[in-house]
Scaffold this active site. Sequence first.
Site, mmCIF file in Angstrom:
data_model
loop_
_atom_site.group_PDB
_atom_site.id
_atom_site.type_symbol
_atom_site.label_atom_id
_atom_site.label_comp_id
_atom_site.label_asym_id
_atom_site.label_seq_id
_atom_site.Cartn_x
_atom_site.Cartn_y
_atom_site.Cartn_z
ATOM 1 N N LEU A 1 -30.044 -19.111 -23.984
ATOM 2 C CA LEU A 1 -28.477 -19.431 -24.033
ATOM 3 C C LEU A 1 -28.355 -20.885 -24.419
ATOM 4 O O LEU A 1 -27.364 -21.244 -24.920
ATOM 5 C CB LEU A 1 -28.125 -19.146 -22.618
ATOM 6 C CG LEU A 1 -27.814 -17.712 -22.228
ATOM 7 C CD1 LEU A 1 -27.352 -17.603 -20.610
ATOM 8 C CD2 LEU A 1 -26.789 -17.147 -23.312
ATOM 9 N N GLY B 1 -31.217 -27.012 -21.584
ATOM 10 C CA GLY B 1 -30.767 -28.082 -20.457
ATOM 11 C C GLY B 1 -31.803 -29.376 -20.594
ATOM 12 O O GLY B 1 -32.774 -29.303 -21.104
ATOM 13 N N PHE C 1 -33.693 -29.873 -18.240
ATOM 14 C CA PHE C 1 -34.943 -29.626 -17.554
ATOM 15 C C PHE C 1 -35.281 -28.483 -17.942
ATOM 16 O O PHE C 1 -36.468 -27.826 -17.417
ATOM 17 C CB PHE C 1 -34.412 -29.480 -16.318
ATOM 18 C CG PHE C 1 -34.270 -30.696 -15.672
ATOM 19 C CD1 PHE C 1 -34.843 -32.171 -15.786
ATOM 20 C CD2 PHE C 1 -33.009 -30.829 -14.735
ATOM 21 C CE1 PHE C 1 -34.632 -33.156 -15.421
ATOM 22 C CE2 PHE C 1 -32.642 -32.272 -14.457
ATOM 23 C CZ PHE C 1 -33.381 -33.358 -14.502
ATOM 24 N N GLY C 2 -35.050 -27.687 -19.148
ATOM 25 C CA GLY C 2 -35.653 -26.410 -19.518
ATOM 26 C C GLY C 2 -34.642 -25.576 -20.195
ATOM 27 O O GLY C 2 -33.532 -25.731 -20.111
ATOM 28 N N PRO C 3 -35.112 -24.387 -20.898
ATOM 29 C CA PRO C 3 -34.528 -23.612 -21.492
ATOM 30 C C PRO C 3 -33.737 -22.711 -20.535
ATOM 31 O O PRO C 3 -34.090 -22.399 -19.307
ATOM 32 C CB PRO C 3 -35.433 -22.751 -22.367
ATOM 33 C CG PRO C 3 -36.544 -23.031 -21.553
ATOM 34 C CD PRO C 3 -36.740 -24.392 -21.155
ATOM 35 N N VAL C 4 -32.636 -22.056 -21.058
ATOM 36 C CA VAL C 4 -31.839 -21.002 -20.156
ATOM 37 C C VAL C 4 -31.744 -19.959 -20.866
ATOM 38 O O VAL C 4 -31.381 -19.855 -22.240
ATOM 39 C CB VAL C 4 -30.361 -21.605 -19.792
ATOM 40 C CG1 VAL C 4 -29.671 -20.804 -18.755
ATOM 41 C CG2 VAL C 4 -30.528 -22.843 -19.002
ATOM 42 N N LYS D 1 -32.657 -20.054 -15.477
ATOM 43 C CA LYS D 1 -33.187 -21.402 -15.862
ATOM 44 C C LYS D 1 -34.491 -21.561 -15.637
ATOM 45 O O LYS D 1 -34.985 -21.417 -14.548
ATOM 46 C CB LYS D 1 -32.163 -22.433 -15.074
ATOM 47 C CG LYS D 1 -32.580 -23.913 -15.575
ATOM 48 C CD LYS D 1 -31.447 -24.753 -15.305
ATOM 49 C CE LYS D 1 -31.808 -25.834 -14.363
ATOM 50 N NZ LYS D 1 -30.729 -26.641 -13.979
ATOM 51 N N ASP E 1 -24.229 -35.763 -12.388
ATOM 52 C CA ASP E 1 -24.423 -35.343 -13.735
ATOM 53 C C ASP E 1 -23.424 -34.399 -14.336
ATOM 54 O O ASP E 1 -23.694 -33.388 -14.930
ATOM 55 C CB ASP E 1 -25.890 -34.724 -14.032
ATOM 56 C CG ASP E 1 -26.394 -35.087 -15.637
ATOM 57 O OD1 ASP E 1 -25.849 -35.527 -16.085
ATOM 58 O OD2 ASP E 1 -27.231 -34.020 -15.848
#
Length: 739
Positions: free
Chosen positions: A514, A517, A519-522, A536, A632
């Site tokens: 999707l 981010g 901090f890593g893929p979703v 996530k 954030d």
Amino acid sequence: MLESLFILFCLFSSGFCIESNNITASLVIKDPDTIVSSGNIYRLGFFSPANTTNRYLGIWNYVSAMSIIWVANRDNPLKDSSGIVTISEDGDIVLINGKKEIFWSSNATSSPMNTSARLLDNGNLVLQDISNGRTIWESFGHPTDAFIPKLKLNDNPGTGERVLLTSWRSPQDPDFGSFTAGLQALNIPQIFIWNGSHPHWRSGPWNGQSLNGVTDMYAIYLDGYSVTKQDDGTVSFMQDYYGKILMKIILKSNGSFVQTMWNVRRRVWDVTWIAPIDVCDVYEKCGPFGNCNLRNSPMCSCLKGYEPKNKEEWDKGNWSGGCVRKTLLQCDRNNNSTDKNKAEVFWKITNVKVPDFMDVSTGIEAVECEGLCLRNCSCIAYSHDHGIGCMFWNRSLIDVRQFPIGGLVLHVRVAYSELDNQKDIRVIVIVPVTIGLVIVFIGIFFTWRWMAKRKGTKRKGRILTNEVGKSYISDSSGVVLRDDIDEPSLDELPLFSFQMLETATFQFDVTNLLGKGGFGPVYKGKLASGKEIAVKRLSTASGQGLQEFMNEVVLISKLQHRNLVRLLGCCVEKGEKMLIYEYMQNRSLDVSLFDRSQNILDWRQRFNIIEGIGRGLLYLHRDSRLRIIHRDLKPSNILLDEDWCPKISDFGMARIFGGNQNQADTGRVVGTYGYMAPEYAMGGRFSEKSDVFSFGVLVLEIVSGRKNTSFYNDELSLGLLGYSWKLWNEYNTVVYYEK
Ligand SMILES: *[C@@H]1O[C@H](CO)[C@@H](O)[C@H](O)[C@H]1NC(C)=O
Ligand SMILES: *[C@@H]1O[C@H](CO)[C@@H](O)[C@H](O)[C@H]1NC(C)=O
Ligand SMILES: *[C@@H]1O[C@H](CO)[C@@H](O)[C@H](O)[C@H]1NC(C)=O
Ligand SMILES: *[C@@H]1O[C@H](CO)[C@@H](O)[C@H](O)[C@H]1NC(C)=O
Ligand SMILES: *[C@@H]1O[C@H](CO)[C@@H](O)[C@H](O)[C@H]1NC(C)=O
Ligand SMILES: *[C@@H]1O[C@H](CO)[C@@H](O)[C@H](O)[C@H]1NC(C)=O
Ligand SMILES: *[C@@H]1O[C@H](CO)[C@@H](O)[C@H](O)[C@H]1NC(C)=O
Ligand SMILES: *[C@@H]1O[C@H](CO)[C@@H](O)[C@H](O)[C@H]1NC(C)=O
Ligand SMILES: *[C@@H]1O[C@H](CO)[C@@H](O)[C@H](O)[C@H]1NC(C)=O
Ligand SMILES: *[C@@H]1O[C@H](CO)[C@@H](O)[C@H](O)[C@H]1NC(C)=O
Ligand SMILES: *[C@@H]1O[C@H](CO)[C@@H](O)[C@H](O)[C@H]1NC(C)=O
């Protein structure tokens, strides 16, 4: 006809204005006439400084005759009031007296040409060639002592050409004083005040937003300063878009910069900034390798690893000699000396104006600076700024001062032995604390194991009622979830097994990605029950460690609001940390807002989104049991469900505030540049207001459809905020142009 009558009237009635903003060969200005700029903001005419009868040609603000920003004949005053300004035969602006003696000339033309001079609304007197409109000369290129909006302080390191301000000799005498000020663009732009040829004050390096040594100067969108570089190598420092606010920075005859702004209501000039701001601000106050801090007594001290060069003079308060190194560094020794000293280390000093004479390596991450410096024996200190990159010093550390807040961190290379004392303290403190912690953790661990066993059956029962329709308790997981989480919240939160998520997302297939981010893929996934989820997957390499993960799990599981994204569960297994959210049909706000291939949101949707985010934020700040600062907020963290209802997500950086706590400081500034409030980005201070700032940026983005961080519409690329502020000042309204 009327106009020429008026001009005639102006000419013959002494002391009147001339209804024109230009001087031509046929239109002269006689003392005491003045001409005004078209917007009636600046005037050009004759004046006498207080208590003198000398006449000077100058430019001043219309609001008060004593705010002179430019003087023509500074070193050559007229003794009487017979002065005349006109255009000479060869096209120069000239100041002559009754006897046709030249007192001043713009001295710009070499051959006869037809020119006219014009006083602009920004205070610039411009001489133009009538035939082609080319600017031959301008007063902004030859400033006196005033830095005003749109005036460019230029420096060309290649050719050595500089535009400098020069102070008056005294408040009564506009003659060239001993102080000059300007931009020094070599290596990295800095503003200087020089006393003769010796630096008197230094602004610290420009980082693209502000000057390191001017702590009350905030980002460009607040103060409007910018540094630009032209193709020919000329670097310019200038200030823009105060709009109609009158602002000037005068280099006073005592060597101080004094910034004033015109207070329309009280009709006075308010002093808004002074430099040097205190004694520590004076260049090289404590000599080489010295550090100036007003909070210390005496204010000068040597940097770690250095001692006064001349102890006697130093103790007397004569710090000009500075300091020298106490212990030789490994680098300075013979390579094959048998010395068993360990390598050097860095000593950290915070909130500093970094020293002069830096070398810069741009675009380098903070973590790499230390290694680069350590490997190079000529490097004696380094520092990092996100706008600059790494800065290294190799000769001397000159003009270091410490501020109460703001500034940068300077790492000074010292021999390992210098830090021995600190190490001892560390051992004394750390050992017992560690032992204590280990005992506590062991205790907690066994207690938890015992309780988990007791709970096993209870939990299974609850989860079976979950719509997912399948038990997904993972026996090996959860261990790490222990440390600091409230029992009830985790109890509520289902654990998903890794295998199940793997199946749901087709082995984390890229087609199910999707987005990515920080901090890593979703991934998008579909559970066996048919329910759609978003997974996530926190990358192990990402900055989001266990701490952020825990933070998010605990926070979000406690929060319930229709404008906050709902966490369905989590998974901690096989070294993986994953969060499972409800799936949002319309992805995140940045997609709808900035991706031109998407349907454009209509005004009602945009309004609803703004309102929803506002409600969510209000809940976080005020209405929930906890007071939470998100830290954030940005479009990619706003998710949209099928009804375009916004949901705030990503609580990895959020902080909980105590009941009456209003502000906190953090050494670790996290967030996204462009959405961070200035006081947070620069000083690490955050509060609800930081979120409100980010919300404001979001609102501008939603309304304009433009991204804050990639905004090139304006010549200066001011950014969305700067651009909006500029438009606001210019038109009292904000108009955006869709490309
Ligand atoms: C001088 O100023 C007047 C009024 O501002 C303008 O109409 C005229 O064109 C100007 N003349 C020149 C030569 O620039
Ligand atoms: C001008 O002279 C008067 C009287 O001598 C004095 O009080 C005043 O301070 C002087 N002004 C300036 C600006 O020096
Ligand atoms: C004008 O330029 C000439 C030579 O370029 C120089 O000698 C003269 O001093 C200048 N005059 C002024 C008023 O700057
Ligand atoms: C200046 O203008 C006058 C008349 O408008 C013209 O005769 C003369 O040739 C011009 N001079 C130059 C140098 O262009
Ligand atoms: C400027 O330099 C002169 C001569 O070097 C010195 O006498 C004076 O004190 C200096 N002024 C300041 C403000 O440092
Ligand atoms: C220089 O003069 C200004 C006012 O003219 C004053 O505010 C400033 O404190 C003075 N600076 C010093 C170093 O005395
Ligand atoms: C201050 O110390 C330096 C040497 O460190 C010396 O040259 C200088 O004369 C001293 N200045 C005063 C005012 O004592
Ligand atoms: C000392 O060692 C460094 C690497 O450790 C080397 O680059 C350098 O050339 C050596 N210097 C001498 C004088 O041998
Ligand atoms: C380094 O050591 C070698 C032998 O161990 C010796 O010959 C040489 O002189 C030493 N170099 C220096 C600069 O001391
Ligand atoms: C070491 O640092 C100096 C000055 O910062 C630089 O000129 C030199 O190139 C550096 N040497 C290496 C090997 O990076
Ligand atoms: C420090 O670095 C500058 C520029 O990189 C170089 O010109 C200078 O020689 C260096 N000085 C020393 C002592 O290495």
